[in-house]
Design a protein around this motif. Structure first.
Motif, PDB file in Angstrom:
ATOM      1  N   LEU A  81       0.765  -1.101   0.097  1.00 56.20           N
ATOM      2  CA  LEU A  81       0.166   0.072  -0.076  1.00 56.20           C
ATOM      3  C   LEU A  81       1.049   1.338  -0.047  1.00 56.20           C
ATOM      4  O   LEU A  81       0.493   2.255  -0.652  1.00 56.20           O
ATOM      5  CB  LEU A  81      -0.761   0.022   1.187  1.00 56.20           C
ATOM      6  N   SER A  82       2.012   1.258   0.663  1.00 59.93           N
ATOM      7  CA  SER A  82       2.725   2.427   0.653  1.00 59.93           C
ATOM      8  C   SER A  82       3.191   2.851  -0.471  1.00 59.93           C
ATOM      9  O   SER A  82       3.368   4.361  -0.655  1.00 59.93           O
ATOM     10  CB  SER A  82       3.901   2.116   2.041  1.00 59.93           C
ATOM     11  N   PHE A 108      -2.179   3.784   9.645  1.00 63.97           N
ATOM     12  CA  PHE A 108      -0.894   3.153   9.722  1.00 63.97           C
ATOM     13  C   PHE A 108       0.163   3.652   9.498  1.00 63.97           C
ATOM     14  O   PHE A 108       0.198   4.426   8.424  1.00 63.97           O
ATOM     15  CB  PHE A 108      -1.245   1.801   8.770  1.00 63.97           C
ATOM     16  N   ILE A 111       1.746   4.192   6.069  1.00 64.14           N
ATOM     17  CA  ILE A 111       1.155   4.858   4.761  1.00 64.14           C
ATOM     18  C   ILE A 111       1.606   6.364   5.171  1.00 64.14           C
ATOM     19  O   ILE A 111       1.666   7.302   4.254  1.00 64.14           O
ATOM     20  CB  ILE A 111      -0.649   4.625   4.877  1.00 64.14           C
ATOM     21  N   SER A 158      -6.288  -0.043  12.499  1.00 61.45           N
ATOM     22  CA  SER A 158      -5.775  -1.663  13.243  1.00 61.45           C
ATOM     23  C   SER A 158      -5.965  -1.348  14.740  1.00 61.45           C
ATOM     24  O   SER A 158      -5.857  -2.230  15.443  1.00 61.45           O
ATOM     25  CB  SER A 158      -4.636  -1.801  12.604  1.00 61.45           C
ATOM     26  N   ASP A 183      -7.825   3.217   2.620  1.00 63.95           N
ATOM     27  CA  ASP A 183      -6.687   2.072   3.018  1.00 63.95           C
ATOM     28  C   ASP A 183      -7.672   1.112   3.472  1.00 63.95           C
ATOM     29  O   ASP A 183      -8.502   1.178   4.483  1.00 63.95           O
ATOM     30  CB  ASP A 183      -5.957   2.780   4.020  1.00 63.95           C
ATOM     31  N   ALA A 185      -6.768  -2.043   3.985  1.00 60.70           N
ATOM     32  CA  ALA A 185      -5.729  -3.314   4.196  1.00 60.70           C
ATOM     33  C   ALA A 185      -6.586  -4.128   5.152  1.00 60.70           C
ATOM     34  O   ALA A 185      -6.509  -5.268   5.406  1.00 60.70           O
ATOM     35  CB  ALA A 185      -4.571  -2.688   4.776  1.00 60.70           C
ATOM     36  N   GLN A 186      -7.198  -3.582   6.205  1.00 56.66           N
ATOM     37  CA  GLN A 186      -7.721  -4.417   7.477  1.00 56.66           C
ATOM     38  C   GLN A 186      -9.236  -4.668   7.330  1.00 56.66           C
ATOM     39  O   GLN A 186     -10.060  -5.327   8.194  1.00 56.66           O
ATOM     40  CB  GLN A 186      -7.638  -3.475   8.816  1.00 56.66           C
TER      41      GLN A 186
HETATM   42  C1  LIG Z   1      -4.358  -0.285   8.035  1.00 55.80           C
HETATM   43  C2  LIG Z   1      -3.117  -0.822   7.481  1.00 55.80           C
HETATM   44  N1  LIG Z   1      -2.767  -0.281   6.198  1.00 55.80           N
HETATM   45  C3  LIG Z   1      -1.532  -0.556   5.732  1.00 55.80           C
HETATM   46  C4  LIG Z   1      -1.062  -1.698   6.171  1.00 55.80           C
HETATM   47  C5  LIG Z   1       0.169  -2.185   5.386  1.00 55.80           C
HETATM   48  O1  LIG Z   1       0.757  -1.287   4.603  1.00 55.80           O
HETATM   49  P1  LIG Z   1       2.066  -1.814   3.430  1.00 55.80           P
HETATM   50  O2  LIG Z   1       1.362  -2.550   2.337  1.00 55.80           O
HETATM   51  O3  LIG Z   1       2.503  -0.648   2.901  1.00 55.80           O
HETATM   52  O4  LIG Z   1       2.828  -2.461   4.362  1.00 55.80           O
HETATM   53  C6  LIG Z   1      -1.300  -2.342   7.179  1.00 55.80           C
HETATM   54  C7  LIG Z   1      -0.564  -3.475   7.932  1.00 55.80           C
HETATM   55  O5  LIG Z   1      -0.812  -3.952   9.099  1.00 55.80           O
HETATM   56  C8  LIG Z   1      -2.617  -1.685   7.999  1.00 55.80           C
HETATM   57  O6  LIG Z   1      -3.078  -2.393   9.261  1.00 55.80           O
END
Ligand SMILES: Cc1ncc(COP(=O)(O)O)c(C=O)c1O
Length: 370
Positions: A81-82, A108, A111, A158, A183, A185-186
């Protein structure tokens, strides 16, 4: 649909695995899917290796389109994601009067790091304080001032296990002419998401958590209405409208989200993730969420309201329960560890994520340890 026996589809593991918010477990069939999608074409040692591999990445995008109700062309594979965030920010031309990016202290960190570096290009970051109620639309309304050009919204933060009202926030940002980046991700594969009901410009996620698709298969979704405004700097031949044109003096952006792709892609993570996504899509996220709520409710019934740090109401809480047992906390953590309960802890408490790989009996065994 009866979800209970589905736990048998996940790799045989010891103990009670409640870490799907960190690394989701693979399926029993994942290794075989990787062998078929990745190794066999390579071992075939002929001209078709890339045809097969690209077909697998196509299947990955198809599965994402089904899961999130978007067009395949709006999804671009990413490694994390970053890195997707950084590519998005540098693809946009800056309006000097709207150079603030709004985010929250509860987002997170990775990000925020990516945004901070992108901010070197002339943006400034403004954080919503940690004690603000980010589930309240008024908190966003107050902070979306005239200087804000972009907002980051984390669907599920998270650390606190709560959902943010993405539809409401993006409706507001859209009305104020602010670009939005979500985002997920969660939340991907555990909360139902219909991109057509959001007003988002960019959505970022990955398959390492609730999807159980392993690390390295992330993605971005770009709203087709703004794709032409995006001029990514980090490109490669897979970002080209015709990667096989091979004219070194001519670069033409792909018409869809693939303009964000780059050079030769990795393959293995997408093969694995497409397989797990197919499994999730067959069951349906509504069913998965129903099962998660059922198991989480069993746990909630056994703890006091003061011990529950995440929201009580299913419509506000995420897939993860956060519990803090006060003075009993350390003794309880030790007991859970001794009994091979797999969980992690953050400042607000221990995080437990019941998912398809868990049976009701496991949750009852967990509760008996409280
Ligand atoms: C809310 C959230 N965003 C992003 C990520 C991970 O980001 P990346 O893919 O850049 O490692 C996490 C990982 O735990 C997360 O909890």
């Amino acid at each position: 649909m009866t979800i209970e026996p589905l736990a048998d589809n996940y790799i045989d593991h010891r103990g009670i695995y409640l870490l799907s918010h960190s690394v989701g477990l693979p399926l029993n069939s994942s290794e075989q899917a990787a062998a078929a999608g990745f190794w066999q074409p390579w071992r075939g040692a002929n001209n078709d290796i890339w045809t097969h591999w690209l077909g697998c990445i196509d299947a990955y995008r198809d599965q994402l389109a089904t899961l999130l109700n978007g067009e395949k062309g709006s999804f671009c594979p990413q490694t994390s994601l970053s890195s997707a965030v950084a590519k998005i920010v540098d693809s946009l031309s800056l309006d000097k009067n709207k150079n603030t990016i709004l985010l929250s202290e509860e987002d997170f960190p990775s990000i925020a790091f990516a945004l901070q570096k992108a901010a070197g290009g002339g943006y400034r970051l403004k954080f919503i304080p940690a004690d603000a109620d980010t589930a309240d639309i008024n908190a966003w309304d107050q902070q979306m001032t005239a200087d804000v050009g972009m907002v980051l919204v984390t669907h599920v933060q998270s650390n606190n296990g709560r959902q943010l009202p993405v539809r409401q926030i993006t409706e507001l940002s859209c009305r104020k002419g602010i670009l939005s980046m979500i985002d997920i991700a969660q939340s991907v594969a555990i909360l139902p998401i219909d991109l057509q009901t959001w007003f988002a410009d960019f959505v970022l996620g990955s398959c390492v958590k609730w999807v159980g698709g392993g690390p390295g298969a992330a993605f971005m979704w770009v709203n087709p209405d703004i794709i032409d405004q995006c001029q990514p700097c980090h490109v490669g031949w897979f970002s080209h409208a015709n990667p096989f044109e091979f004219d070194i003096h001519h670069f033409d952006y792909a018409a869809d989200a693939l303009r964000f792709w780059g050079g030769t892609p990795s393959v293995y993570p997408y093969v694995l993730a497409a397989h797990s996504l197919g499994f999730i899509n067959n069951i349906g996220v509504n069913n998965i969420r129903g099962y998660n709520i059922k198991l989480a409710d069993k746990i909630i019934q056994q703890v006091s309201p003061a011990e529950l740090q995440s929201p009580m109401e299913p419509e506000l809480r995420s897939g993860t329960l956060i519990l803090h047992f006060g003075a009993r906390q350390q003794a309880l953590l030790n007991r859970l560890q001794q009994q091979q309960v797999h969980f992690d802890t953050r400042t607000k408490g221990l995080r437990l994520s019941p998912h398809l790989c868990n049976s009701s009996q496991q949750i009852e065994a967990l509760i008996s340890l409280f």
